[in-house]
Design an enzyme around this catalytic site. Structure first.
Site, PDB file in Angstrom:
ATOM      1  N   ASN A 292       1.026  -1.133   0.131  1.00 44.20           N
ATOM      2  CA  ASN A 292       0.467  -0.029  -0.162  1.00 44.20           C
ATOM      3  C   ASN A 292       0.769   1.460   0.123  1.00 44.20           C
ATOM      4  O   ASN A 292       2.669   1.230   0.102  1.00 44.20           O
ATOM      5  CB  ASN A 292      -1.588  -0.061   1.538  1.00 44.20           C
ATOM      6  CG  ASN A 292      -0.148   0.202   2.715  1.00 44.20           C
ATOM      7  OD1 ASN A 292       0.939  -0.405   2.521  1.00 44.20           O
ATOM      8  ND2 ASN A 292      -0.576   1.017   3.505  1.00 44.20           N
ATOM      9  N   PRO A 293       0.359   2.917   0.340  1.00 43.29           N
ATOM     10  CA  PRO A 293       1.770   3.515  -0.365  1.00 43.29           C
ATOM     11  C   PRO A 293       2.239   3.978   0.723  1.00 43.29           C
ATOM     12  O   PRO A 293       3.175   4.304   0.725  1.00 43.29           O
ATOM     13  CB  PRO A 293      -0.360   5.094  -0.582  1.00 43.29           C
ATOM     14  CG  PRO A 293      -1.665   3.953  -1.106  1.00 43.29           C
ATOM     15  CD  PRO A 293      -1.007   2.588  -0.506  1.00 43.29           C
ATOM     16  N   CYS A 294       1.701   3.298   1.738  1.00 46.57           N
ATOM     17  CA  CYS A 294       2.699   3.783   3.262  1.00 46.57           C
ATOM     18  C   CYS A 294       3.467   2.675   3.886  1.00 46.57           C
ATOM     19  O   CYS A 294       4.361   2.707   4.637  1.00 46.57           O
ATOM     20  CB  CYS A 294       1.858   4.299   4.389  1.00 46.57           C
ATOM     21  SG  CYS A 294       1.266   6.293   4.663  1.00 46.57           S
ATOM     22  N   GLU A 296       3.155  -0.253   4.993  1.00 43.48           N
ATOM     23  CA  GLU A 296       3.346  -0.996   6.292  1.00 43.48           C
ATOM     24  C   GLU A 296       2.166  -2.612   6.122  1.00 43.48           C
ATOM     25  O   GLU A 296       2.114  -2.976   6.998  1.00 43.48           O
ATOM     26  CB  GLU A 296       2.208  -0.264   6.734  1.00 43.48           C
ATOM     27  CG  GLU A 296       0.383  -0.183   7.137  1.00 43.48           C
ATOM     28  CD  GLU A 296       0.644   0.439   6.094  1.00 43.48           C
ATOM     29  OE1 GLU A 296      -0.815   0.780   6.357  1.00 43.48           O
ATOM     30  OE2 GLU A 296       1.172   1.899   6.093  1.00 43.48           O
ATOM     31  N   THR A 459       0.091   6.650  11.564  1.00 38.86           N
ATOM     32  CA  THR A 459      -0.968   6.858  12.132  1.00 38.86           C
ATOM     33  C   THR A 459      -1.552   8.969  12.357  1.00 38.86           C
ATOM     34  O   THR A 459      -1.828   9.968  13.126  1.00 38.86           O
ATOM     35  CB  THR A 459      -1.468   6.752  13.432  1.00 38.86           C
ATOM     36  OG1 THR A 459      -0.447   6.857  14.427  1.00 38.86           O
ATOM     37  CG2 THR A 459      -1.626   4.903  13.650  1.00 38.86           C
ATOM     38  N   THR A 461      -2.925  11.447  11.254  1.00 38.88           N
ATOM     39  CA  THR A 461      -4.186  12.218  11.896  1.00 38.88           C
ATOM     40  C   THR A 461      -5.211  11.832  12.605  1.00 38.88           C
ATOM     41  O   THR A 461      -5.819  12.949  13.685  1.00 38.88           O
ATOM     42  CB  THR A 461      -4.785  12.337  10.446  1.00 38.88           C
ATOM     43  OG1 THR A 461      -5.641  11.438   9.938  1.00 38.88           O
ATOM     44  CG2 THR A 461      -4.393  13.820   9.165  1.00 38.88           C
ATOM     45  N   ILE A 462      -5.016  10.679  12.515  1.00 32.69           N
ATOM     46  CA  ILE A 462      -5.936  10.087  13.643  1.00 32.69           C
ATOM     47  C   ILE A 462      -5.256  10.102  15.200  1.00 32.69           C
ATOM     48  O   ILE A 462      -5.642  10.086  16.180  1.00 32.69           O
ATOM     49  CB  ILE A 462      -5.755   8.537  13.422  1.00 32.69           C
ATOM     50  CG1 ILE A 462      -4.945   7.813  13.397  1.00 32.69           C
ATOM     51  CG2 ILE A 462      -7.777   7.775  12.109  1.00 32.69           C
ATOM     52  CD1 ILE A 462      -5.147   5.947  13.308  1.00 32.69           C
TER      53      ILE A 462
END
Length: 842
Positions: A292-294, A296, A459, A461-462
């Site tokens: 995925n884009p990040c 992980e 993580t 913004t969360i």
């Protein structure tokens, strides 16, 4: 937690936290964290049997109060009756055909349409572009040559930029290319000129390549597509396994190009794809080639990330005291509920594509991780970069692993194992083999609900909205207080002062903020190797991967930087991403000014100060500039022929005189500042002419790489046949016409000729060095001949741009890759200053 809307320690929410919460996650009448938590709990509990629905809803609310933070898409969309997905990220397969399918993979434009739908619904997308045939390979159906995967990535980039994600979320993409793909050098340099802005890129590195690097061996670049005639004539051949060998490169030199790009631009990242597959729980039924884009989540075709995190700061009791401890019993309880919630997300979500739904339901992958590790370690009195800190992180990850697997086994007893579960094969997996024997026995007896359970995601913004800015994922705090830039609805930016959660708690307790304890260590205050060691400590307990950025200072030695990646491979990590701040990359985060710490002061922008050029501009190395005087313009009439007939136009280039310092000596030069070509109104205005000239002007005014921009324009191809424009002199003095692949390419050629005549570019269209520009400017302005003459250069030059001579094409050998006479010996190797080809060394 004090109350449903409260924060640990009774802290009031920070302004940025409230703004992010209300902008991204709270909707309609929702105004607080509690409102969002109740909506999410209600939406997921609705999928449970009616007899236990209320009980589960209460458990889901309580788990969120106690520290479980579902991923952003879940908090944003669950229970809102939207067609947006609750899943953060996907991997989209891409085949070699234009449409339809190729070897079971969707064709390029089929994949583009599928990815656009995924982005529109709010998901980020990763791709492996390795199936696409290389530049210069044969396309038998049209008797032409392929343009290669990088050219198609530009199409995906434009689509992502055009398609607004659900909730106005900017689309995210990851592009991966295998290290043995013949276009790997083009891929490595794909973002150097500012292209592919909606992509992160990573190289899929194999163990065979890394062994070749260690042994300084040759390495074959291969593909199943047949090379073009020119490549065959140059030595391309077919192996016994059916793959075509396009050429053999020196592995260390290819590795060096990856490392140099990553050092300068933080990309490409590196994925150790063999390690990813070796540790894959589903090794027996899928192959991983992208993330995925990040980064992980290594995922198969149409795979998804269903994510959530435990806020570790919520599990710390008696912080900053000798009795500080992490409540593992409560962590295990919350993790158990979190697994159930994430499993329900797979049934609650709207799937952009039917293939994604099938893939998810066949395997039921979820990714439970944690956030706030850095802040929690500070609260426990442990340094992030210490053995004790790593031991605590490893214990947290181990407890999380065992709790999550136990919870998934219990879910399998209740709801059934994932459909592709095969006990014998699953238990042979390398990761599963490390589980405690009791869990392995339970898996054999009852099965397991989810094929994968663990993932440590970023993580940002969360963490801000739901955890009072506890540190991001596995990361240490970036700074205790900093400025965060945030885009506003009107296109501007707003800066917030943000404080780390642990720092706020420490201050609230009345402690001395001038003398922070040793546990208060930030990302840039520790060795880069200590960042790596933290991933090494945690990765054995995570069945997918970890999104971790190894921060290094701007002056970090290159040799040490390069060593980090070799160490990561030897340590068995699945990948590595680094970040070294520089003027090109900039930063979303800036350390807030502090009167007592000069090193943390951020000076205001001064329009009178020299303008910094991009790192990849040859003028930048030791030359800072400021504008001087008026613009001087050059206009040239050009004539060219197409199938539509003869055409003529006028090209104007305006130059800006600038002065600065080179090697400690004052010099004056001129640079292009504006490009102009009047559009032909009789042929519809030619909007592309206006757009091209404006874009070139923007690059010029920003001090960007004009040479590279014009070279890219010369690669543009159209379907109308060749364009005849301009002449070049052969070595025997005969003028020969020049043919181009499009009208755009012809105009770029003529602009290059203007800049070559002006002395800004050399005969191959490469940027002229500063001393040569200074001498040319001095000659035109009547200044002394020695003005701008640089100090003598040492024989060995570390940077290829510094090594460029101030003369024309006859100074270099012909490059076998691009044909330019720009091949020179640098650092013991032959390198092309035009296309960055690296030849023999020694």
């Amino acid at each position: 937690m004090n109350a449903i809307d409260g924060l640990a320690g009774g802290l009031a929410p920070q302004e940025v936290s409230l703004d992010v919460l209300r902008e991204k996650y709270a909707h309609g009448s929702e105004r607080s964290i509690g409102d969002v938590r109740r909506r999410v709990a209600h939406a997921l509990a609705a999928l449970e049997p009616e007899s236990v629905r209320a009980e589960h809803e209460a458990r889901f609310v309580r788990a969120q109060q106690q520290g479980f933070v579902p991923a952003g898409r879940i908090n944003a969309a669950a229970g809102r009756q939207l067609r947006a997905t609750l899943i953060n990220c996907f991997v989209q397969p891409v085949g070699d055909a234009i449409t339809g399918s190729d070897d079971g993979l969707p064709g390029i434009y089929t994949a583009l349409a599928e990815a656009a739908e995924t982005l529109r619904r709010g998901g980020g997308v990763g791709y492996d572009f390795s199936a696409i045939r290389p530049h210069g390979s044969k396309v038998h159906g049209t008797a032409s040559q392929a343009s290669g995967p990088v050219s198609y990535m530009e199409v995906f980039d434009a689509s992502c930029r055009t398609v607004e994600s659900a909730g106005a979320r900017r689309g995210a993409q990851m592009g991966v290319l295998r290290v043995d793909h013949p276009d790997i050098e083009r891929f490595i340099a794909a973002k150097d000129g500012g292209a592919l802005t909606n992509f992160n890129i990573s190289v899929g590195v194999t163990d065979a390549f890394m062994r070749a690097v260690e042994n300084d061996a040759g390495f074959e670049l291969v593909h199943r597509a047949e090379p073009g005639d020119e490549l065959l004539a140059a030595g391309s051949h077919r192996r016994e396994d059916g793959l075509w060998v396009y050429r053999t490169v020196r592995a260390r030199m290819l590795w060096e190009s990856i490392m140099l790009s990553t050092y300068d631009h933080a990309e490409p990242g590196v994925l150790f794809i063999d390690r990813m597959n070796l540790e894959n729980n589903l090794w027996y039924c899928e192959r991983l080639a992208a993330t995925n884009p990040c980064g992980e989540q290594p995922l198969p075709a149409y795979g998804c990330c269903d994510l959530g995190s435990l806020n570790l700061t919520a599990f710390v009791d008696a912080p900053f005291t000798p009795d500080a401890r992490l409540d593992f019993e409560r962590l295990r309880e919350v993790a158990t509920v979190a697994v159930r919630m994430l499993d329900l997300v797979l049934d609650a979500t709207e799937w952009p594509l039917a293939q994604q739904k099938l893939e998810a339901h066949q395997k039921r992958r979820i990714g439970l991780g944690f956030l706030g590790l850095g802040s929690a370690l500070v609260m426990l009195g442990l340094r992030y970069d210490s053995e004790a800190g790593r031991a605590m992180a490893a214990r947290i990850a181990e407890e999380l692993r065992d709790s999550a697997y136990a919870a998934s086994i219990d879910l399998a007893r209740e709801k059934g194992a994932f459909p592709l579960f095969d006990a014998d094969q699953y238990l042979r997996g390398q990761f599963v083999a490390r589980l405690p024997q009791a869990l392995r026995d339970a898996i054999r007896e009852h099965g397991i609900r989810n094929s994968h359970l663990l993932s440590i995601a970023p993580t940002g913004t969360i963490s801000l909205a739901f955890a009072d800015n506890a540190s991001n994922g596995i990361e240490p705090p970036y700074a205790w207080t900093y400025l965060r830039k945030k885009r506003t609805a009107d296109g501007g930016t707003r800066s917030y002062e943000v404080a780390d959660h642990a720092w706020r708690l420490y201050r609230q307790a009345g402690n001395d903020m001038e003398e922070l304890p040793p546990s208060f260590v930030t990302a840039l205050e520790m060795r880069a190797l200590d960042h790596l060691r933290m991933v090494q400590a945690v990765q054995p307990f995570i069945d997918t991967a970890i999104s971790k950025t190894v921060n290094v200072p701007e002056d970090y030695p290159y040799d040490d930087f390069r060593g980090l990646y070799l160490e990561a491979w030897r340590a068995g990590l699945k990948g590595l991403a680094t970040y070294r701040p520089n003027t090109v990359l900039g930063s979303v985060l800036s350390i807030a000014p502090r009167p007592d710490a000069q090193s943390n002061t951020v000076p205001a922008a001064d329009p009178e100060q020299p303008v910094a050029l991009p790192d990849d501009d040859p003028l930048r190395k030791r030359f800072e500039r400021r504008p001087l005087g008026e613009l001087e313009s050059v206009t040239s009439k050009i004539e060219y022929s197409t199938q539509e007939g003869r055409k003529s136009a006028y090209l104007t280039v305006s130059f800006l005189r600038t002065e600065g310092v080179w090697e400690g000596r004052p010099v004056a030069i001129e640079r292009p500042f504006e490009f102009f070509m009047p559009a032909n109104q009789r042929t519809g205005g030619h909007q592309w002419i206006t757009a091209s000239m404006r874009l070139l002007s923007m690059v010029a005014r920003a001090g960007g790489p004009i040479a590279r921009a014009l070279a890219d324009m010369r690669d543009v191809v159209w379907e109308k046949g060749p364009v005849r424009c301009g002449h070049l002199l052969r070595e025997d003095g005969v003028a020969v016409p020049v043919y181009h692949d499009s009208e755009v390419a012809a105009i770029a050629f003529m602009l290059q000729r203007i800049l070559i005549r002006r002395g800004f570019l050399d005969e191959q269209g490469n940027q002229a060095p500063v001393p040569q520009l200074a001498r040319a400017f001095a000659a035109r302005s009547g200044m002394g001949a020695d003005v701008g003459k640089p100090a003598p250069q040492p024989a060995a030059v570390a940077n290829t741009e510094d090594a460029l001579p101030a003369l024309s094409s006859t100074n270099g050998a012909k490059c076998p890759e691009c044909g330019a006479r720009a091949l020179r010996k640098v650092d013991g190797c032959t390198r092309c200053a035009s296309c960055h080809y690296v030849g023999e060394c020694g």
